[in-house]
Enzyme design. Structure first.
Site, PDB file in Angstrom:
ATOM      1  N   GLU A  42     -79.256   2.819  96.335  1.00  0.00           N
ATOM      2  CA  GLU A  42     -79.687   4.160  96.744  1.00  0.00           C
ATOM      3  C   GLU A  42     -79.578   4.322  98.258  1.00  0.00           C
ATOM      4  O   GLU A  42     -79.172   5.383  98.749  1.00  0.00           O
ATOM      5  CB  GLU A  42     -81.121   4.432  96.294  1.00  0.00           C
ATOM      6  CG  GLU A  42     -81.610   5.818  96.636  1.00  0.00           C
ATOM      7  CD  GLU A  42     -80.824   6.924  95.963  1.00  0.00           C
ATOM      8  OE1 GLU A  42     -80.398   7.871  96.668  1.00  0.00           O
ATOM      9  OE2 GLU A  42     -80.638   6.867  94.744  1.00  0.00           O
ATOM     10  N   THR A  56     -85.365  -7.378  77.799  1.00  0.00           N
ATOM     11  CA  THR A  56     -86.480  -8.300  78.032  1.00  0.00           C
ATOM     12  C   THR A  56     -87.708  -7.900  77.232  1.00  0.00           C
ATOM     13  O   THR A  56     -88.329  -8.731  76.566  1.00  0.00           O
ATOM     14  CB  THR A  56     -86.831  -8.348  79.540  1.00  0.00           C
ATOM     15  OG1 THR A  56     -85.679  -8.786  80.268  1.00  0.00           O
ATOM     16  CG2 THR A  56     -87.993  -9.286  79.796  1.00  0.00           C
ATOM     17  N   TRP A  94     -84.412  -4.526  81.560  1.00  0.00           N
ATOM     18  CA  TRP A  94     -85.821  -4.366  81.209  1.00  0.00           C
ATOM     19  C   TRP A  94     -85.979  -4.145  79.708  1.00  0.00           C
ATOM     20  O   TRP A  94     -86.876  -4.708  79.076  1.00  0.00           O
ATOM     21  CB  TRP A  94     -86.448  -3.226  82.011  1.00  0.00           C
ATOM     22  CG  TRP A  94     -86.879  -3.666  83.373  1.00  0.00           C
ATOM     23  CD1 TRP A  94     -86.094  -3.824  84.475  1.00  0.00           C
ATOM     24  CD2 TRP A  94     -88.206  -4.026  83.771  1.00  0.00           C
ATOM     25  NE1 TRP A  94     -86.845  -4.241  85.540  1.00  0.00           N
ATOM     26  CE2 TRP A  94     -88.143  -4.376  85.131  1.00  0.00           C
ATOM     27  CE3 TRP A  94     -89.426  -4.073  83.117  1.00  0.00           C
ATOM     28  CZ2 TRP A  94     -89.266  -4.787  85.844  1.00  0.00           C
ATOM     29  CZ3 TRP A  94     -90.540  -4.469  83.830  1.00  0.00           C
ATOM     30  CH2 TRP A  94     -90.461  -4.829  85.170  1.00  0.00           C
ATOM     31  N   GLY A 110     -85.910  -3.535 113.800  1.00  0.00           N
ATOM     32  CA  GLY A 110     -86.358  -2.185 114.146  1.00  0.00           C
ATOM     33  C   GLY A 110     -85.444  -1.120 113.578  1.00  0.00           C
ATOM     34  O   GLY A 110     -85.925  -0.103 113.053  1.00  0.00           O
TER      35      GLY A 110
END
Length: 120
Positions: free
Chosen positions: A70, A116, A113, A16
């Protein structure tokens, strides 16, 4: 004697608190919202790319890492702001270092990324 939550009650309470933290970050942090959109766009792309499972895992891991860092940065900023709104060099330093961690994470994600996609 303090009645501490244990077992399932503790896990339920912690879940929670975590959901509350995610909601709070999403509502109050524009950068987190933007990174969530990035995640939602790139996650399925990572799964659909014709690469190995380990490469898919690496691509997805970079997306999660950006969100994690973040959230930590947002927690640092909230703590510094709670201490005081006046400008202090150490407060600025803490916020700048947290921001730098997110920046490095985004560079890492873009690098993974990019390599790749370039190697396909």
């Amino acid at each position: 004697m303090v009645n501490k939550k244990t077992g399932f009650r503790r896990i339920s309470a912690a879940t929670g608190y975590s959901i509350s933290g995610l909601k709070s970050a999403f509502i109050s942090e524009a950068a987190f919202r933007q990174e969530c959109v990035l995640f939602l766009v790139l996650f399925p792309v990572a799964l659909l790319l014709p690469v190995s499972y380990s490469t898919k895992l690496l691509l997805v891991s970079t997306l999660f890492l950006v969100l994690i860092v973040e959230l930590i940065n947002s927690a640092i900023e909230a703590t510094v702001d709670r201490i005081g709104e006046e400008h202090h060099p150490l407060s600025a330093k803490a916020k700048d270092i947290g921001s730098a961690a997110v920046f490095i994470c985004l560079i890492f994600m873009a690098t993974v990324w990019g390599i790749t996609l370039w190697s396909m």
